[in-house]
Design a protein around this motif. Structure first.
Motif, short mmCIF file in Angstrom:
data_model
loop_
_atom_site.label_atom_id
_atom_site.label_comp_id
_atom_site.label_asym_id
_atom_site.label_seq_id
_atom_site.Cartn_x
_atom_site.Cartn_y
_atom_site.Cartn_z
N ALA A 34 41.17 15.57 60.96
CA ALA A 34 40.57 14.45 60.23
C ALA A 34 39.77 13.56 61.17
CB ALA A 34 41.65 13.65 59.52
N GLU A 35 38.87 12.77 60.56
CA GLU A 35 38.00 11.89 61.33
C GLU A 35 38.30 10.43 61.01
OE1 GLU A 35 33.82 14.21 61.88
OE2 GLU A 35 34.22 13.40 59.89
N ILE A 36 37.86 9.58 61.92
CA ILE A 36 37.83 8.13 61.70
C ILE A 36 36.36 7.74 61.64
CG2 ILE A 36 38.37 5.87 62.69
CD1 ILE A 36 40.85 7.25 63.97
N ASN A 221 44.65 12.83 51.91
CA ASN A 221 43.91 11.69 51.36
C ASN A 221 42.82 11.23 52.31
OD1 ASN A 221 46.90 10.84 49.89
ND2 ASN A 221 45.04 10.78 48.67
N VAL A 222 41.88 10.45 51.75
CA VAL A 222 40.86 9.75 52.54
C VAL A 222 41.07 8.27 52.29
CG1 VAL A 222 38.41 9.42 53.00
CG2 VAL A 222 39.26 11.68 52.32
N TYR A 223 41.41 7.55 53.34
CA TYR A 223 41.89 6.17 53.24
C TYR A 223 40.81 5.18 53.65
CZ TYR A 223 44.18 1.94 55.05
OH TYR A 223 44.51 0.65 55.34
N MET A 224 40.64 4.12 52.84
CA MET A 224 39.73 3.02 53.20
C MET A 224 40.40 1.69 52.84
SD MET A 224 35.71 2.30 52.24
CE MET A 224 35.93 2.15 50.46
N VAL A 246 45.55 10.84 58.70
CA VAL A 246 44.69 10.83 57.52
C VAL A 246 43.25 10.50 57.93
CG1 VAL A 246 44.24 9.53 55.39
CG2 VAL A 246 46.56 10.21 55.97
N LYS A 247 42.27 11.03 57.21
CA LYS A 247 40.90 10.59 57.40
C LYS A 247 40.81 9.13 57.01
CE LYS A 247 36.09 11.26 55.98
NZ LYS A 247 35.12 12.07 55.18
N GLN A 248 40.20 8.32 57.90
CA GLN A 248 40.12 6.87 57.67
C GLN A 248 38.66 6.43 57.69
OE1 GLN A 248 43.18 4.44 59.71
NE2 GLN A 248 43.74 6.32 60.81
N VAL A 249 38.32 5.53 56.78
CA VAL A 249 36.97 5.00 56.65
C VAL A 249 37.05 3.48 56.71
CG1 VAL A 249 34.91 4.88 55.21
CG2 VAL A 249 36.31 6.97 55.21
N TYR A 250 36.35 2.89 57.69
CA TYR A 250 36.40 1.43 57.87
C TYR A 250 35.06 0.82 57.47
CZ TYR A 250 41.00 1.88 59.69
OH TYR A 250 42.35 2.14 59.77
#
Length: 520
Positions: A34-36, A221-224, A246-250
């Motif tokens: 996963a990516e940030i 999941n993809v979390y923001m 988890v993939k995280q989106v800021y």
């Protein structure tokens, strides 16, 4: 009387494993692809761990030592996430500064915490320049977004050593500190240890895993986040998301168009926010009318109106409420229920794993709590003694327990209204008002009354694009709930006041102190 046996003779080479924040990163770099995602940056967890290590090396080179307090002022970003880990992992204390407080209050929080180093976004440069004139104890400064070429976060991270070694220390060492955001007096400083945050992270992850399908957080999941990272560790969710890989989106600042674009581009399907942000997103999405499924939202900070939850469900959002406060670190309860049972999903929910809850009827139905991560007190001892009277944390919330074991928050002790000998819940009345046609938001307070003791007064915000609601008609519609027994006749507001917007605290709650001042 017999006493429990204590393991007092461990093996000579046994490892006494302390519960430290650094252990949340164990194995994650090697077990997820996963990516940030943050702004233009996109990197994996191996790079994240490297950046955390370099940040600790950078701060050490700048003079930060174990026990020092490092303050951070930023929007939701990868930088903040790195601070969540690097600063406490090196034995220092992370102070998350509420940037929505007044300059005088921010000065107070920095002064009381004893911050000696500051990392800030360029948006706060003028404010920080003003504050630092009166805070000589802050001896170090880093600008976090590239505005200062000679002191830029990204350039400094790239040049820092990747070889910093994180050691073990007492798990009861303070990891984070921040200030509560009450509507009276100075903010109160609370503290959380490594042990508390690790236990909260594990318990919250396990509680989310116990949710029905589509209501929890999984590695897929993809979390923001849409709760500011300065506010109670963004409800602890970034720690959970990072531990799970988890993939995280800021998203930076909360611009609704940006949030919706990120949801669609990155596949975001798990978020959390206060009802105000949810309202903002639904309004922004209304023009296109596109479905937002799949997207699970945990709503907290204030009561979740059933009408708002229903509207979110119609837009494709799976909605559930959570409950906590600054002093609880914060999550102590989470709603669950099979969709579309909106009423069950709007409750405070079931106590989380490891949480003990009871209702003290001698204290007007106040909710009392015990959990291993609740703050042990404030910076001022007298308030701490009141908070923890009789060995239970006093929340100041009036609660009820449903037959299935779920908690419902009835009101704040200070906001409940007593009229004509009847108790009136401002929360219930607000929920009913928001469900009426033409009403987007409602805030209810008490006004003194010579005959009835107190009478409710409701402040109303009209729905977006709708004409102002007819106040007399609203009262007639509320009378239907009197006839059904949902509310007493004393709950019909004495006055309905139309306003353009409700005053809010720095974390999005209705500021009822400001409403009382408006009424006066």
């Amino acid at each position: 009387m017999n006493t429990p046996r204590i393991l007092s003779t461990p093996g000579a080479n046994a490892y006494a494993y302390p519960l430290l924040i650094r252990h949340l990163l164990a194995n994650v770099a090697n077990q997820t692809d996963a990516e940030i995602v943050s702004g233009e940056l996109r990197f994996g967890y191996r790079a994240f761990v490297d950046r955390v290590t370099r940040l600790a090396a950078l701060l050490t080179a700048r003079g930060v030592r174990a026990g020092d307090t490092v303050a951070v002022m930023d929007w939701d970003s990868h930088r903040y996430l790195e601070c969540y880990f690097a600063i406490p992992m090196m034995g220092a204390i992370l102070q998350t500064v509420n940037v929505r407080l007044s300059p005088a209050q921010i000065d107070f929080t920095l002064r009381q915490s004893g911050a000696s180093f500051l990392l800030h976004h360029a948006d706060f440069a003028p404010l920080c320049a003003q504050l630092l004139l009166a805070l000589p104890q802050i001896g170090g400064l880093i600008v976090m977004d590239g505005a200062d070429e000679d002191n830029d976060y990204e350039a400094l991270i790239a040049a820092a050593s990747p070889d910093f070694i994180f050691g073990d220390f007492d798990e009861n060492a303070i990891a984070t500190t921040f200030h509560t955001t009450g509507t009276t007096g100075d903010p109160k400083q609370v503290f959380f240890s490594h042990r508390q945050l690790v236990l909260h992270t594990i318990a919250l992850a396990a509680t989310l895993a116990n949710q029905p399908d589509g209501q929890g957080m999984r590695r897929t999941n993809v979390y923001m986040p849409m709760t500011p990272m300065f506010h109670v560790h963004a409800w602890g969710m970034p720690y959970v998301a990072t531990m799970l890989g988890v993939k995280q989106v800021y998203p930076g600042r909360y611009d609704p168009a940006t949030l919706l674009a990120l949801k669609r581009r990155e596949g975001v399907d798990f978020s959390h926010c206060v009802p105000t942000i949810l309202r903002m997103l639904l309004d922004a999405n209304a023009a296109g009318g596109d479905s937002l499924a799949p997207w699970t939202f945990v709503i907290g900070g204030s009561a979740l109106p059933a009408a708002l939850a229903q509207e979110a469900e119609m837009a494709g959002i799976t909605i559930l409420a959570g409950y906590g406060m600054s002093e609880t670190g914060p999550v102590v309860a989470l709603a669950r229920g099979l969709q579309p049972d909106v009423a069950k999903c709007c409750r405070a929910g079931f106590p989380a794993i490891l949480v003990q809850a009871r209702i003290d009827m001698d204290k007007g139905g106040e909710l009392l709590l015990r959990a291993p991560w609740l703050t042990q007190g404030y910076a001022t001892q007298p308030d701490s003694d009141t908070l923890w009277a009789d060995g239970w944390m006093h929340t100041g919330d009036v609660a009820a327990l449903d037959g299935d074991g779920a908690l419902r928050i009835v009101d704040r002790l200070k906001d409940v209204i007593k009229s004509g000998g009847e108790w009136v819940s401002s929360v219930d009345l607000e929920d009913l008002l928001v469900a009426l046609p033409g009403v987007a938001e409602a805030g209810v307070i008490a006004m003194p009354d010579a005959k009835w003791g107190e009478r409710p007064v409701a402040f109303i915000v009209a729905a977006r694009g709708a004409p102002p609601p007819d106040m007399d008609l609203l009262c007639v519609q509320l009378q239907q709930h009197v006839a059904s027994g949902r509310i007493s006749r004393y709950a019909i507001p004495e006055r309905l006041v139309l306003v353009e917007a409700l005053p809010r605290t720095s974390v999005g709650k209705i500021d009822k102190k400001a409403l009382r001042a408006m009424l006066a």
